[in-house]
Design a protein around this motif. Structure first.
Motif, PDB file in Angstrom:
ATOM      1  N   UNK A   1       4.044   4.767  -5.517  1.00 18.92           N
ATOM      2  CA  UNK A   1       4.220   4.038  -4.257  1.00 18.92           C
ATOM      3  C   UNK A   1       4.236   2.532  -4.484  1.00 18.92           C
ATOM      4  N   UNK A   2       3.315   2.038  -5.309  1.00 18.49           N
ATOM      5  CA  UNK A   2       3.287   0.602  -5.604  1.00 18.49           C
ATOM      6  C   UNK A   2       4.547   0.165  -6.344  1.00 18.49           C
ATOM      7  N   UNK A   3       5.026   0.995  -7.257  1.00 17.97           N
ATOM      8  CA  UNK A   3       6.239   0.665  -7.990  1.00 17.97           C
ATOM      9  C   UNK A   3       7.452   0.618  -7.060  1.00 17.97           C
ATOM     10  N   UNK A   4       7.482   1.493  -6.087  1.00 15.06           N
ATOM     11  CA  UNK A   4       8.585   1.498  -5.129  1.00 15.06           C
ATOM     12  C   UNK A   4       8.601   0.194  -4.322  1.00 15.06           C
ATOM     13  N   UNK A   5       7.434  -0.237  -3.880  1.00 21.10           N
ATOM     14  CA  UNK A   5       7.375  -1.498  -3.136  1.00 21.10           C
ATOM     15  C   UNK A   5       7.746  -2.684  -4.015  1.00 21.10           C
TER      16      UNK A   5
ATOM     17  N   UNK B   1      -1.539   0.987  -0.998  1.00 23.05           N
ATOM     18  CA  UNK B   1      -0.945   1.511  -2.222  1.00 23.05           C
ATOM     19  C   UNK B   1      -2.000   1.867  -3.260  1.00 23.05           C
ATOM     20  N   UNK B   2      -3.190   1.256  -3.155  1.00 26.10           N
ATOM     21  CA  UNK B   2      -4.243   1.520  -4.135  1.00 26.10           C
ATOM     22  C   UNK B   2      -4.650   2.976  -4.147  1.00 26.10           C
ATOM     23  N   UNK B   3      -4.635   3.611  -2.979  1.00 24.38           N
ATOM     24  CA  UNK B   3      -4.918   5.051  -2.891  1.00 24.38           C
ATOM     25  C   UNK B   3      -4.240   5.551  -1.631  1.00 24.38           C
ATOM     26  N   UNK B   4      -3.153   6.288  -1.814  1.00 23.10           N
ATOM     27  CA  UNK B   4      -2.329   6.702  -0.702  1.00 23.10           C
ATOM     28  C   UNK B   4      -2.850   7.982  -0.058  1.00 23.10           C
ATOM     29  N   UNK B   5      -2.310   8.274   1.127  1.00 21.33           N
ATOM     30  CA  UNK B   5      -2.699   9.498   1.834  1.00 21.33           C
ATOM     31  C   UNK B   5      -2.297  10.743   1.050  1.00 21.33           C
ATOM     32  N   UNK B   6      -1.120  10.699   0.422  1.00 24.98           N
ATOM     33  CA  UNK B   6      -0.684  11.852  -0.386  1.00 24.98           C
ATOM     34  C   UNK B   6      -1.637  12.085  -1.563  1.00 24.98           C
ATOM     35  N   UNK B   7      -2.078  11.000  -2.193  1.00 20.12           N
ATOM     36  CA  UNK B   7      -3.002  11.129  -3.305  1.00 20.12           C
ATOM     37  C   UNK B   7      -4.336  11.701  -2.847  1.00 20.12           C
ATOM     38  N   UNK B   8      -4.776  11.324  -1.655  1.00 19.19           N
ATOM     39  CA  UNK B   8      -6.054  11.846  -1.150  1.00 19.19           C
ATOM     40  C   UNK B   8      -5.973  13.348  -0.919  1.00 19.19           C
TER      41      UNK B   8
END
Length: 288
Positions: A62-66, A90-97
């Motif tokens: 996600x961070x790379x996309x931004x 981006x540090x911890x996304x909803x998908x990652x959670x």
């Protein structure tokens, strides 16, 4: 008439009580035993490593996309990204959670179910009759391992995502308001979900059923509970994933039915303590 001397009757050998021959296991010995059993399984290390990699990959992606499409944003959009602290999202996304919750819940369930699948539980309980103490030691070991796992996943995600965004001048330090809270909340989500999986495993005693139940309770149920109605909002606020979302939220929190960060931390604590209690109590009235 003289009497013959009587030979002494041999006394029966004294039998030492079993408690004297085998001292009762101390709790720290049980903790060490559970740690040794968990560490000796190759699947444990691989599961932790692969889960951490997937979680970190979601966040870094996600961070790379931004960062990659930063030049396509206009000046107002860039300023809004910096002003709202979107770098912390981006540090911890909803998908990652959600991935973290599912992986931790499944590993927690298998930590209990693995003993019953091959009949090892009978042998273990025969060697250590204090079932509650044994399960309490297992709960402590799993909680500690999952806390370290969550800390590594959350800390690595924060460091890599902010390093990626720093190339665009959008990265934030850990001292930024709310940054430490996101890292801690993301790290503690792992042991909370793992303990929940352990409770389900102790109740169901079947690998497939326990894993599916953990996915249903930790992932599917929170997705079904919206925040547009009061009843469903209250139920949603009582789940670990929604508690994480409240703690990771950036900016003013203005849903239809708002709640506090203290309430989210309380949800974490209640799920962890309640799941641990269920896991320990579930073995008291079972034959194995």
């Amino acid at each position: 008439m003289t009497s013959l001397p009587l030979s002494p009757v041999p006394s029966a050998p004294s039998v030492a009580p079993a408690s004297a021959a085998e001292p009762r296991a101390r709790f720290r010995d049980l903790v060490a035993s559970e740690w040794l059993r968990l560490r000796s399984l190759r699947s444990t290390g691989w599961a932790l490593l692969l889960s951490a990699l997937v979680v970190v990959a979601f966040n870094v992606g996600t961070a790379w996309d931004h960062s990659r499409y930063w030049h396509q944003y206009d000046a107002e959009a860039r300023a809004g990204f910096l002003r709202s602290g979107m770098a912390l999202s981006d540090a911890f996304t909803a998908n990652a959670s959600m991935v973290l919750a599912v992986c931790a819940g499944a590993m927690g369930a298998m930590a209990v179910v693995g003993d019953h699948a091959g009949g090892l539980a009978r042998t273990v309980f025969a060697a250590v009759p204090a079932r509650s103490s044994l399960m309490a030691a297992k709960v402590l070991v799993v909680a500690a391992v999952q806390t370290v796992f969550g800390a590594v996943a959350a800390g690595t995600s924060f460091w890599l995502t902010q390093a990626v965004l720093s190339g665009r001048g959008a990265g934030l330090p850990l001292s930024h308001p709310g940054a430490l809270r996101i890292v801690v909340a993301s790290a503690l989500l792992a042991p909370v979900c793992a303990l929940s999986g352990m409770a389900l495993g102790a109740l169901l005693r079947r690998a497939a059923a326990s894993v599916l139940a953990s996915v249903a309770v930790l992932l599917i149920l929170p997705m079904m509970l919206g925040e547009r109605r009061y009843v469903t909002a209250v139920l949603a606020h009582g789940t670990p994933v929604h508690a994480w979302r409240r703690l990771a939220w950036q900016g003013p929190f203005e849903p239809p039915f708002p709640w506090t960060q203290g309430g989210a931390w309380t949800v974490y604590a209640l799920w962890a303590v309640g799941a641990a209690a269920v896991t320990v109590a579930a073995v008291r009235r079972r034959d194995q």
